[in-house]
Design a protein around this motif. Structure first.
Motif, PDB file in Angstrom:
ATOM      1  N   HIS A 140      82.135  19.462  -6.758  1.00 41.49           N
ATOM      2  CA  HIS A 140      81.987  19.490  -8.213  1.00 41.49           C
ATOM      3  C   HIS A 140      80.798  20.356  -8.608  1.00 41.49           C
ATOM      4  O   HIS A 140      80.868  21.145  -9.568  1.00 41.49           O
ATOM      5  CB  HIS A 140      81.801  18.062  -8.733  1.00 41.49           C
ATOM      6  CG  HIS A 140      81.603  17.978 -10.222  1.00 41.49           C
ATOM      7  ND1 HIS A 140      80.362  18.102 -10.813  1.00 41.49           N
ATOM      8  CD2 HIS A 140      82.491  17.804 -11.236  1.00 41.49           C
ATOM      9  CE1 HIS A 140      80.488  17.998 -12.120  1.00 41.49           C
ATOM     10  NE2 HIS A 140      81.772  17.820 -12.406  1.00 41.49           N
ATOM     11  N   ALA A 141      79.699  20.230  -7.865  1.00 44.19           N
ATOM     12  CA  ALA A 141      78.493  21.006  -8.184  1.00 44.19           C
ATOM     13  C   ALA A 141      78.758  22.503  -8.062  1.00 44.19           C
ATOM     14  O   ALA A 141      78.311  23.300  -8.895  1.00 44.19           O
ATOM     15  CB  ALA A 141      77.346  20.592  -7.262  1.00 44.19           C
ATOM     16  N   GLU A 142      79.494  22.888  -7.020  1.00 44.42           N
ATOM     17  CA  GLU A 142      79.806  24.306  -6.831  1.00 44.42           C
ATOM     18  C   GLU A 142      80.700  24.809  -7.959  1.00 44.42           C
ATOM     19  O   GLU A 142      80.508  25.914  -8.477  1.00 44.42           O
ATOM     20  CB  GLU A 142      80.498  24.512  -5.482  1.00 44.42           C
ATOM     21  CG  GLU A 142      80.763  25.973  -5.149  1.00 44.42           C
ATOM     22  CD  GLU A 142      81.568  26.160  -3.876  1.00 44.42           C
ATOM     23  OE1 GLU A 142      82.168  27.240  -3.719  1.00 44.42           O
ATOM     24  OE2 GLU A 142      81.617  25.227  -3.052  1.00 44.42           O
ATOM     25  N   ALA A 143      81.678  23.981  -8.354  1.00 47.50           N
ATOM     26  CA  ALA A 143      82.581  24.369  -9.439  1.00 47.50           C
ATOM     27  C   ALA A 143      81.817  24.520 -10.751  1.00 47.50           C
ATOM     28  O   ALA A 143      82.009  25.491 -11.496  1.00 47.50           O
ATOM     29  CB  ALA A 143      83.690  23.329  -9.587  1.00 47.50           C
ATOM     30  N   GLN A 144      80.933  23.571 -11.032  1.00 45.75           N
ATOM     31  CA  GLN A 144      80.160  23.623 -12.272  1.00 45.75           C
ATOM     32  C   GLN A 144      79.236  24.839 -12.301  1.00 45.75           C
ATOM     33  O   GLN A 144      79.139  25.545 -13.311  1.00 45.75           O
ATOM     34  CB  GLN A 144      79.344  22.340 -12.427  1.00 45.75           C
ATOM     35  CG  GLN A 144      78.610  22.238 -13.755  1.00 45.75           C
ATOM     36  CD  GLN A 144      77.827  20.951 -13.877  1.00 45.75           C
ATOM     37  OE1 GLN A 144      77.004  20.633 -13.025  1.00 45.75           O
ATOM     38  NE2 GLN A 144      78.087  20.193 -14.924  1.00 45.75           N
ATOM     39  N   SER A 145      78.578  25.086 -11.182  1.00 45.79           N
ATOM     40  CA  SER A 145      77.688  26.242 -11.099  1.00 45.79           C
ATOM     41  C   SER A 145      78.463  27.539 -11.304  1.00 45.79           C
ATOM     42  O   SER A 145      78.020  28.444 -12.031  1.00 45.79           O
ATOM     43  CB  SER A 145      76.986  26.252  -9.734  1.00 45.79           C
ATOM     44  OG  SER A 145      76.225  27.420  -9.565  1.00 45.79           O
ATOM     45  N   ALA A 146      79.635  27.633 -10.676  1.00 43.74           N
ATOM     46  CA  ALA A 146      80.451  28.843 -10.812  1.00 43.74           C
ATOM     47  C   ALA A 146      80.934  29.022 -12.246  1.00 43.74           C
ATOM     48  O   ALA A 146      80.948  30.144 -12.773  1.00 43.74           O
ATOM     49  CB  ALA A 146      81.642  28.775  -9.861  1.00 43.74           C
ATOM     50  N   LEU A 147      81.311  27.918 -12.892  1.00 44.03           N
ATOM     51  CA  LEU A 147      81.808  28.016 -14.267  1.00 44.03           C
ATOM     52  C   LEU A 147      80.702  28.474 -15.217  1.00 44.03           C
ATOM     53  O   LEU A 147      80.943  29.273 -16.133  1.00 44.03           O
ATOM     54  CB  LEU A 147      82.392  26.676 -14.718  1.00 44.03           C
ATOM     55  CG  LEU A 147      83.054  26.657 -16.103  1.00 44.03           C
ATOM     56  CD1 LEU A 147      84.076  27.778 -16.246  1.00 44.03           C
ATOM     57  CD2 LEU A 147      83.696  25.303 -16.374  1.00 44.03           C
ATOM     58  N   PHE A 148      79.482  27.987 -15.002  1.00 43.56           N
ATOM     59  CA  PHE A 148      78.351  28.473 -15.805  1.00 43.56           C
ATOM     60  C   PHE A 148      78.163  29.982 -15.590  1.00 43.56           C
ATOM     61  O   PHE A 148      77.935  30.736 -16.540  1.00 43.56           O
ATOM     62  CB  PHE A 148      77.064  27.732 -15.427  1.00 43.56           C
ATOM     63  CG  PHE A 148      76.801  26.500 -16.240  1.00 43.56           C
ATOM     64  CD1 PHE A 148      76.449  26.597 -17.582  1.00 43.56           C
ATOM     65  CD2 PHE A 148      76.892  25.237 -15.678  1.00 43.56           C
ATOM     66  CE1 PHE A 148      76.203  25.464 -18.344  1.00 43.56           C
ATOM     67  CE2 PHE A 148      76.653  24.097 -16.429  1.00 43.56           C
ATOM     68  CZ  PHE A 148      76.304  24.206 -17.768  1.00 43.56           C
ATOM     69  N   LYS A 149      78.266  30.401 -14.336  1.00 40.20           N
ATOM     70  CA  LYS A 149      78.054  31.814 -14.013  1.00 40.20           C
ATOM     71  C   LYS A 149      79.152  32.684 -14.621  1.00 40.20           C
ATOM     72  O   LYS A 149      78.879  33.751 -15.181  1.00 40.20           O
ATOM     73  CB  LYS A 149      78.022  31.981 -12.490  1.00 40.20           C
ATOM     74  CG  LYS A 149      77.533  33.335 -12.020  1.00 40.20           C
ATOM     75  CD  LYS A 149      77.326  33.334 -10.509  1.00 40.20           C
ATOM     76  CE  LYS A 149      76.756  34.662 -10.036  1.00 40.20           C
ATOM     77  NZ  LYS A 149      76.509  34.664  -8.572  1.00 40.20           N
TER      78      LYS A 149
END
Length: 464
Positions: free
Chosen positions: A323-332
């Protein structure tokens, strides 16, 4: 079996917490660090500092910690505090809540300076699960609250580290014989290995590839990949987890295949685990990418990127390991393509999103930008992060300096991989097809490739 005798009454502990910028794995930068040197009874030294990470902090991290880019402008850079960190942690066991994260971040920062930072380390999450079982949550905030431990400045390094000191002191008191603490101390050196395990480790290379753990009858019990096979297998042999202990008891030999390319190692690991089904690999019946981004259209006609648990019935735009990786990628993605945090459900507001105030959003959230204009940028992201119907070759590292690797995608389908000598350029696709080692093309292989291309710098990609 050899053993390391540890007198925990004389141990010094460097109890620490690190705040970071957020972002892609191993690309994070430290924004704040707090270290309390603890002798088992009281704090005997401390070091607390903001750190200039020389990169932008993710917006959600700013909201979480309150640390913003302006605060770090005049803060020391990591190389300026590195010596102090080495000094205060010298001869100490590093203790942290989720130590794997903090220790990895520290090692990454030091490796950027060319220094191999190694310390024994101890995780209070793992220790708490053993000594204080059946807690509803082992997150630091909820755990210390349940235990009546006072806590201030949550999500700031000093506050979290000080709470960890108090938690660790309680855990030491509960572990009267110190046997559990001993078993949870981790080190990355080879001391303490049984001669059989030491012999196995000594024969392994410190290179990227796949390794195969065999029982005495030759059966595979575990398959793994690593950028450093020797180091990773050594971690299996020194780790105190239940799975690692079982592997240590059953292992007879470890074979390996060097790949040079981490992408090929990832692809081979996923496929060979499915084929061989080793008993100590987690089941791959479920996807190895449990979080995905999906494209939806809202009631106003704007295309939104939604982060959801992976649903095999739906077509995802991109998939992620956490989830953290997905959230970080979506912000980027939202930032890079000038999309709207509100439309992408990254910000729950009734009016405009916060980036609109900073002129980083064109105002789709309040109807200032038309759906047609906005959606064109969403489609740009889609086209740049998909290889459907594409023909391309991904060129990456080989197994030695005279070699390169190639991953072939033809008509949007992953075909396999090959290695070729640098003296021969891959200009003729038909020649490459002749040397390709075929592999299955499926959802996992596609997501592995797309994820790797997002995170890593390959030598080049060739379209044909």
């Amino acid at each position: 079996m050899w053993a390391i005798i540890i007198n925990l009454n004389q141990n010094l502990y460097a109890i620490l917490d690190i705040e970071t910028t957020g972002g892609q794995y191993n690309e994070e930068g430290i924004t704040e660090i707090a270290i309390y040197k603890f002798d088992g009874h009281e704090i005997v030294d401390q070091f607390i500092s903001l750190v200039n990470p020389e990169k932008t902090i993710q917006p959600f991290v700013v909201k979480l910690t309150g640390i913003n880019n302006a605060m770090l402008h005049s803060a020391p850079k990591f190389y300026e505090v590195a010596k102090r960190i080495i000094e205060i942690t010298e001869d100490c066991v590093i203790v942290a809540h989720n130590a794997q994260f903090d220790y990895r971040i520290l090692r990454t920062e030091f490796s950027r300076l060319g220094y191999d930072f190694q310390r024994k380390n101890l995780c209070t999450v793992e220790l708490s699960k053993k000594l204080i079982p059946e807690q509803p949550s082992y997150s630091l905030g909820k755990l210390v609250r349940a235990l009546g431990i006072p806590m201030a400045d949550r999500h700031r390094a000093s506050g979290d580290a000080l709470a960890t000191v108090k938690l660790f002191k309680m855990l030491l008191a509960k572990d009267l014989e110190k046997e559990i603490v001993k078993s949870f101390i981790k080190t990355e050196v080879e001391k303490g290995l049984a001669p059989k395990l030491l012999d196995i480790v000594s024969g392994l290379p410190s290179t990227t590839g796949i390794y195969y753990v065999h029982k005495e009858n030759g059966d595979l019990i575990y398959i793994g990949k690593s950028r450093n096979i020797k180091k990773r297998v050594n971690q299996h042999f020194t780790n105190g987890s239940t799975k690692s202990k079982k592997i240590q008891l059953e292992v007879f030999d470890v074979t390996y295949e060097e790949t040079g390319s981490e992408l090929i190692a990832l692809l081979k690991e996923a496929e060979e685990i499915k084929v061989n089904k080793p008993k100590y690999n987690r089941s791959l019946k479920k996807t190895i990418f449990p979080w995905s981004l999906y494209l939806e259209k809202d009631t106003e006609g704007y295309l939104s990127l939604k982060m959801q648990k992976t649903d095999a019935r739906k077509k995802e735009l991109a998939s992620f390991a956490s989830h953290a990786e997905a959230q970080s990628a979506l912000f980027k993605i939202t930032d890079n393509y000038r999309l709207c945090q509100k439309i992408n459900s990254l910000e729950a507001v009734k009016t405009h999103c916060f980036p609109f105030e900073l002129n980083q959003c064109n105002g789709a959230c309040i109807g200032k930008e038309s759906p047609e204009e906005y959606n064109r940028r969403v489609e740009d992201f889609f086209e740049n992060n998909e290889y459907q119907n594409q023909n391309m070759i991904i060129i990456d590292r080989g197994r030695n300096i005279q070699e390169r690797s190639a991953v072939l995608i033809e008509n949007g389908t992953f075909k396999g991989y090959a290695f070729f000598d640098l003296n021969y350029q891959v200009n003729n696709i038909e020649i490459l097809k002749n040397i390709i080692i075929p592999m299955d093309s499926n959802r996992d292989s596609k997501n592995i490739i797309l994820s790797y291309l997002r995170k890593k710098k390959v030598f080049k990609t060739l379209s044909f």
